[in-house]
Design a protein around this motif. Structure first.
Motif, PDB file in Angstrom:
ATOM      1  N   UNK A 123       0.851  -1.182   0.000  1.00 11.03           N
ATOM      2  CA  UNK A 123       0.000   0.000   0.000  1.00 11.03           C
ATOM      3  C   UNK A 123       0.895   1.243   0.000  1.00 11.03           C
ATOM      4  N   UNK A 124       0.638   2.177  -0.902  1.00 12.18           N
ATOM      5  CA  UNK A 124       1.481   3.354  -1.037  1.00 12.18           C
ATOM      6  C   UNK A 124       0.942   4.562  -0.252  1.00 12.18           C
ATOM      7  N   UNK A 125       0.065   4.300   0.706  1.00 12.73           N
ATOM      8  CA  UNK A 125      -0.545   5.383   1.473  1.00 12.73           C
ATOM      9  C   UNK A 125       0.505   6.300   2.094  1.00 12.73           C
ATOM     10  N   UNK A 126       1.576   5.722   2.598  1.00 16.23           N
ATOM     11  CA  UNK A 126       2.575   6.520   3.316  1.00 16.23           C
ATOM     12  C   UNK A 126       3.823   6.781   2.479  1.00 16.23           C
ATOM     13  N   UNK A 127       3.675   6.677   1.180  1.00 21.36           N
ATOM     14  CA  UNK A 127       4.771   7.056   0.294  1.00 21.36           C
ATOM     15  C   UNK A 127       4.765   8.583   0.178  1.00 21.36           C
ATOM     16  N   UNK A 128       5.439   9.213   1.092  1.00 18.85           N
ATOM     17  CA  UNK A 128       5.478  10.673   1.134  1.00 18.85           C
ATOM     18  C   UNK A 128       6.753  11.111   1.842  1.00 18.85           C
ATOM     19  N   UNK A 129       7.185  12.323   1.561  1.00 16.79           N
ATOM     20  CA  UNK A 129       8.324  12.894   2.269  1.00 16.79           C
ATOM     21  C   UNK A 129       7.888  13.196   3.700  1.00 16.79           C
ATOM     22  N   UNK A 130       8.713  12.798   4.656  1.00 16.47           N
ATOM     23  CA  UNK A 130       8.366  13.008   6.054  1.00 16.47           C
ATOM     24  C   UNK A 130       8.309  14.476   6.420  1.00 16.47           C
ATOM     25  N   UNK A 131       7.239  14.860   7.128  1.00 21.65           N
ATOM     26  CA  UNK A 131       7.087  16.244   7.595  1.00 21.65           C
ATOM     27  C   UNK A 131       8.065  16.521   8.729  1.00 21.65           C
ATOM     28  N   UNK A 175       5.831  19.228   3.250  1.00 19.84           N
ATOM     29  CA  UNK A 175       6.869  19.049   2.226  1.00 19.84           C
ATOM     30  C   UNK A 175       6.276  18.871   0.834  1.00 19.84           C
ATOM     31  N   UNK A 176       7.115  19.045  -0.163  1.00 17.00           N
ATOM     32  CA  UNK A 176       6.696  18.847  -1.549  1.00 17.00           C
ATOM     33  C   UNK A 176       6.245  17.409  -1.765  1.00 17.00           C
ATOM     34  N   UNK A 177       5.316  17.176  -2.673  1.00 19.27           N
ATOM     35  CA  UNK A 177       4.881  15.798  -2.946  1.00 19.27           C
ATOM     36  C   UNK A 177       6.051  14.924  -3.383  1.00 19.27           C
ATOM     37  N   UNK A 178       5.927  13.648  -3.104  1.00 21.21           N
ATOM     38  CA  UNK A 178       6.977  12.712  -3.489  1.00 21.21           C
ATOM     39  C   UNK A 178       7.209  12.732  -4.994  1.00 21.21           C
ATOM     40  N   UNK A 179       6.172  12.996  -5.742  1.00 16.25           N
ATOM     41  CA  UNK A 179       6.276  12.985  -7.203  1.00 16.25           C
ATOM     42  C   UNK A 179       6.870  14.270  -7.772  1.00 16.25           C
ATOM     43  N   UNK A 180       7.145  15.265  -6.930  1.00 23.34           N
ATOM     44  CA  UNK A 180       7.750  16.501  -7.407  1.00 23.34           C
ATOM     45  C   UNK A 180       9.159  16.205  -7.936  1.00 23.34           C
TER      46      UNK A 180
END
Length: 619
Positions: A23-31, A38-43
């Protein structure tokens, strides 16, 4: 504050497939504190780490690029999973006891294990994050996991000439943990909010899923009037005087069998410590009027060993309810047989929560009392756990209590020195300056802030750094003659270093040291996840202020990578080395690698710069 989960899992080829389907729910840059959105991971700015997540690899990043606190929420959460077997070896770790043992094979070693690194490494931290599929509400409520890595003399080899390095692990099987396992649910209140669920059964989504919060009424029914706090034995572990002890600051030590790590029960140190809730009605109330379940002791999780005497200096406490104070007893223990050498008892006034750490000099003991107040009604009613019932005032002055060590030749009346606002967590060392007569100490902690919630941001599934003040390394200087604070500021060389769990060479615990070592999160003054080890020159380092966001280029740091997380370092003198040389030693650090999905021990030769990297890794 508590060691991070020392997760130890072996690498598997199947792990790539598992992560590709997750599950990619937490695929994000850590705050973080300075960058809560933070900017989206896809940036495009995050292209490297996004590609690394998709391919389950480490991003191609240099030491120069690291040090700004970059991490992903997915990896950080994975570091706080419960200790368990890897998919390809489902029977490696016993799921109930956490026990496993094996010899380290050559393919589990990177670099070289130095021949003069000899001894037994113990680590303790939260490792079992729930029961019956119900996760703890706060990571520091998890049951303790102790690991042991034995580095024998270089000539202790097998028939093929391979050095016999062995690994062993086990949960600290306290009586309370075993009863909860048998009942398949939480039975006891824990320090940071976990407790009985009341009349509503939780959904039991799994101990590696987000914790479920009980409705308030159900929580109150389950926890009201229950004042006996669970001893999770998850904070520290020491080997001293023939004993191995798992420590927890709100309860008694648990003795462990060094050959199996099996818990042998609570240790009262031959009756010096008392079982029961560490609460007394008051200093003027006779003990015979105290109910049987009260009058117990709690022992510090952070005793100090004196390099001069070889004694272990510890303390235990009981809360004096009617006095708003603590009764504290300092004891020095012999390294020969753990017998008591000397002991003294004092009253710690205006203190509602026991200090987490202590510092010692040749003659003194320092306890720094942060500005904390307990709302007893919230706790007794079951509305909140013990820690959540405590509110801090980050803008109020704090107080350092100085006591004579029980073995000091010159005994003096304890005294208190008022210190400007700050919040201390861990001490690295302290000493008496022979030139000024001042007491000098270094500690990790928070600057003045408006934070009110005591460690609340460490709750939920994993600590959330956008809510946690930046932990810095501080220098504090006190004048015993005038009873005044003469200096408090960020330590020389430590500007913008987000540092925790500081320590020095063990022979310099009560002396002036040149270097302080610490787990390092970043060097830009933010509050982020830990992924490095730092050496700070507190003697000759610069005291020039650096704007937040600007790197401290002076500090000697090694970064493990944005997909790795580091724990508390240890400084180990080399076998046969010069104890007067702070650099004639190794630094050992536990590291969790989210790509390998396992942890290891990194070994640094302190004769070299940390920036040169570890000389060896044991996975």
């Amino acid at each position: 504050m508590a060691n991070r989960n020392p997760l130890l899992l072996r690498s598997t080829t199947e792990s790539v497939e598992v992560i590709a389907q997750e599950d990619e729910t937490y695929w994000e840059i850590g705050a973080t504190l300075q960058n809560p959105s933070p900017l989206p991971l896809t940036h495009p700015a995050n292209a490297k780490i996004y590609e690394a997540l998709k391919t389950n690899t480490h991003p191609n990043e240099s030491q120069e690029e690291l040090g700004v606190g970059l991490f992903t929420t997915r990896d950080w959460r994975r570091a706080w999973h419960t200790y368990q077997s890897p998919p390809d070896e489902p029977n490696l770790i016993d799921p109930k006891s956490g026990f496993t043992e094996y010899e380290i094979e050559e393919n589990m070693i990177e670099g070289k294990i130095p021949d003069d690194l000899v001894g037994c490494l113990y680590r303790n931290g939260p490792g079992k994050f729930g029961v019956g599929g119900d996760r703890v509400l706060h990571v520091l409520d998890a049951d303790g996991l102790v690991i042991q890595v034995n580095f024998p003399p270089a000539d202790d080899t097998d028939s093929n000439g391979k050095r016999r390095i062995r690994f062993r692990s086990r949960f600290v099987e306290t009586e309370q943990m075993m009863k909860e396992e048998e009942a398949n649910k939480f039975l006891y209140r824990s320090t940071f909010g976990t407790g009985p669920r009341g009349f509503i059964d939780p959904p039991r989504k799994g101990v590696n899923e987000d914790p479920w919060v009980s409705p308030l009424l159900s929580q109150m029914v389950g926890n009201a009037m229950k004042t006996d706090i669970k001893n999770s034995a998850n904070t520290h572990v020491i080997s001293f005087g023939g004993k191995v002890l798992a420590l927890f600051e709100a309860g008694l030590p648990h003795q462990l069998d060094p050959n199996t790590l099996k818990a042998l029960g609570e240790d009262t140190f031959d009756g010096v410590l008392k079982k029961g809730t560490p609460v007394k009605l008051g200093s003027d109330i006779p003990e015979e009027f105290t109910p049987d379940f009260l009058g117990g002791s709690a022992h510090t999780a952070h005793p100090n060993m004196c390099p001069t005497t070889g004694n272990l200096v510890g303390w235990h406490w009981s809360q004096l309810v009617s006095d708003g104070a603590l009764e504290v007893t300092f004891t020095e223990w012999s390294n020969k047989d753990f017998s008591a050498v000397a002991s003294t008892t004092h009253i710690l006034k205006d203190c509602e929560l026991a200090p987490h750490d202590m510092a010692i000099t040749e003659n003194c003991i320092l306890l720094k009392v942060n500005s904390l107040k307990m709302n007893a009604l919230n706790f007794i009613s079951g509305m909140k756990g013990p820690a959540a019932s405590v509110k801090m005032d980050g803008r109020s002055n704090v107080f350092v209590h100085i006591f004579p060590r029980p073995t000091a030749e010159h005994q003096f009346e304890p005294y208190v020195i008022e210190v400007p606002p700050c919040f201390s967590i861990h001490f690295s060392h302290a000493y008496e300056d022979p030139n000024t007569g001042h007491i000098v100490t270094y500690f990790s902690g928070w600057p003045p802030s408006d934070e009110k919630d005591f460690l609340g941001a460490w709750g939920g599934f994993a600590p959330e750094f956008q809510q946690i003040p930046t932990s810095l390394l501080w220098k504090l200087e006190l004048d015993p003659a005038t009873k005044q604070c003469v200096f408090l500021d960020v330590a020389p060389g430590a500007m913008n270093g987000n540092l925790e769990l500081p320590l020095v060479h063990p022979n310099f615990t009560t002396r002036e040291a040149t270097y302080v070592y610490a787990s390092c999160n970043n060097v830009v003054g933010d509050s982020t996840a830990p992924n490095g080890i730092a050496r700070v020159n507190v003697k000759d380092g610069s005291s020039t202020k650096i704007p937040v966001g600007v790197k401290n280029e002076e500090m000697d740091v090694w970064w493990f990578g944005s997909r790795c997380f580091s724990g508390e370092p240890l400084v180990i003198p080399k076998e046969g080395g010069d104890l007067e040389d702070e650099t004639d030693a190794y630094a050992l650090v536990m590291v969790f690698d989210a790509v390998k999905d396992r942890s290891g021990v990194a070994i640094f030769d302190l004769k070299e710069e940390l920036k040169a990297g570890p000389v060896g890794m044991v996975w």
